[in-house]
Motif scaffolding. Structure first.
Motif, short mmCIF file in Angstrom:
data_model
loop_
_atom_site.label_atom_id
_atom_site.label_comp_id
_atom_site.label_asym_id
_atom_site.label_seq_id
_atom_site.Cartn_x
_atom_site.Cartn_y
_atom_site.Cartn_z
N VAL A 1 -14.26 3.64 1.33
CA VAL A 1 -14.54 2.69 2.41
C VAL A 1 -13.34 2.47 3.32
CG1 VAL A 1 -16.35 1.51 1.12
CG2 VAL A 1 -13.99 0.68 0.96
N TYR A 2 -12.15 2.92 2.87
CA TYR A 2 -10.95 2.70 3.68
C TYR A 2 -9.89 3.72 3.28
CZ TYR A 2 -7.14 0.31 6.07
OH TYR A 2 -6.10 0.01 6.90
N LYS A 3 -9.11 4.17 4.27
CA LYS A 3 -8.02 5.11 4.02
C LYS A 3 -6.88 4.82 4.97
CE LYS A 3 -7.05 10.05 3.65
NZ LYS A 3 -7.63 11.40 3.65
N CYS A 4 -5.65 4.87 4.46
CA CYS A 4 -4.48 4.68 5.31
C CYS A 4 -3.28 5.41 4.72
CB CYS A 4 -4.16 3.20 5.51
SG CYS A 4 -3.52 2.36 4.04
N ASP A 5 -2.20 5.45 5.48
CA ASP A 5 -0.94 6.04 5.02
C ASP A 5 -0.22 4.97 4.19
OD1 ASP A 5 1.83 6.85 4.88
OD2 ASP A 5 1.44 8.21 6.56
N ILE A 6 0.21 5.32 3.01
CA ILE A 6 0.86 4.35 2.12
C ILE A 6 2.15 3.81 2.74
CG2 ILE A 6 2.21 6.01 0.76
CD1 ILE A 6 1.40 4.31 -1.74
N ASN A 7 2.81 4.61 3.57
CA ASN A 7 4.05 4.17 4.20
C ASN A 7 3.83 3.10 5.26
OD1 ASN A 7 6.05 5.98 2.92
ND2 ASN A 7 4.78 7.56 3.85
N ASP A 8 2.60 2.94 5.72
CA ASP A 8 2.29 1.92 6.72
C ASP A 8 2.07 0.54 6.10
OD1 ASP A 8 2.51 3.84 8.69
OD2 ASP A 8 0.35 4.21 8.78
N LEU A 9 1.86 0.48 4.79
CA LEU A 9 1.70 -0.81 4.11
C LEU A 9 3.06 -1.49 3.97
CD1 LEU A 9 -0.74 0.27 1.28
CD2 LEU A 9 -1.28 -1.28 3.15
N ASP A 10 3.07 -2.80 4.07
CA ASP A 10 4.32 -3.55 3.89
C ASP A 10 4.79 -3.44 2.46
OD1 ASP A 10 4.29 -4.34 6.51
OD2 ASP A 10 3.48 -6.34 6.11
N TYR A 11 6.10 -3.41 2.28
CA TYR A 11 6.70 -3.30 0.96
C TYR A 11 6.67 -4.66 0.28
CZ TYR A 11 10.11 -2.07 -2.61
OH TYR A 11 10.74 -1.83 -3.80
N GLY A 12 6.07 -4.75 -0.91
CA GLY A 12 6.03 -6.01 -1.66
C GLY A 12 5.20 -7.06 -0.94
N GLY A 13 5.41 -8.29 -1.27
CA GLY A 13 4.72 -9.40 -0.61
C GLY A 13 3.33 -9.64 -1.14
N ASP A 14 2.63 -10.55 -0.45
CA ASP A 14 1.29 -10.94 -0.89
C ASP A 14 0.19 -10.37 -0.01
OD1 ASP A 14 1.61 -12.44 1.38
OD2 ASP A 14 1.40 -14.38 0.40
N GLY A 15 0.54 -9.60 1.01
CA GLY A 15 -0.43 -8.96 1.88
C GLY A 15 -0.98 -9.84 2.98
N GLU A 16 -0.62 -11.11 2.99
CA GLU A 16 -1.17 -12.04 3.98
C GLU A 16 -0.77 -11.68 5.41
OE1 GLU A 16 -3.37 -14.55 3.54
OE2 GLU A 16 -3.49 -14.05 1.42
N LEU A 17 0.42 -11.13 5.60
CA LEU A 17 0.90 -10.81 6.94
C LEU A 17 0.72 -9.34 7.30
CD1 LEU A 17 4.18 -12.93 6.94
CD2 LEU A 17 1.94 -13.54 7.87
N ASP A 18 0.12 -8.58 6.43
CA ASP A 18 -0.08 -7.14 6.64
C ASP A 18 -1.47 -6.89 7.20
OD1 ASP A 18 -0.26 -4.39 6.55
OD2 ASP A 18 0.64 -4.22 4.55
N ASN A 19 -1.54 -6.43 8.44
CA ASN A 19 -2.84 -6.20 9.09
C ASN A 19 -3.67 -5.15 8.36
OD1 ASN A 19 -2.47 -8.08 11.13
ND2 ASN A 19 -1.45 -6.60 12.47
N LEU A 20 -3.02 -4.19 7.70
CA LEU A 20 -3.78 -3.17 6.97
C LEU A 20 -4.50 -3.77 5.77
CD1 LEU A 20 -1.40 -0.08 7.06
CD2 LEU A 20 -3.34 -0.60 8.52
N CYS A 21 -3.92 -4.78 5.15
CA CYS A 21 -4.59 -5.45 4.03
C CYS A 21 -5.84 -6.17 4.52
CB CYS A 21 -3.64 -6.43 3.35
SG CYS A 21 -2.29 -5.64 2.46
N LEU A 22 -5.76 -6.77 5.69
CA LEU A 22 -6.93 -7.44 6.28
C LEU A 22 -8.01 -6.41 6.61
CD1 LEU A 22 -8.33 -9.94 7.38
CD2 LEU A 22 -7.13 -9.56 9.53
#
Length: 92
Positions: A61-82
């Protein structure tokens, strides 16, 4: 899709500090974000470099480049997590 989906996160190796290996630190925010929204997350390695794929009911259902994800954190500020969470919600 029910709120409590089982999400399989398939991730490949990527280069960090000159070494190619499987690492989950860039997946921490994604895991936290999906778990916070009621989903069960299972991590699985796969061979495609630099990729993250989210599988729900056997469907990607979703695919992205792992390097585009933010390092660590809770994902709240990462648009890819949304984006990933929205894709899981729309899965059949």
């Amino acid at each position: 899709m029910p709120k409590n989906a089982k999400v399989i996160v398939r991730y490949g190796p990527y280069r960090a500090c000159g070494v190619v290996d499987y690492r989950t630190s860039r997946l921490d925010g994604l895991q936290a974000f999906l778990t916070k929204h009621g989903h069960t997350v299972e991590l699985t390695k796969h061979e495609d470099w630099n990729t993250v794929e989210l599988m729900v009911n056997g469907e990607m259902v979703y695919k992205c480049d792992i390097n585009d994800l933010d390092y660590g954190g809770d994902g709240e500020l990462d648009n890819l997590c949304l984006e990933a969470s929205e894709a899981v919600q729309k899965a059949h």
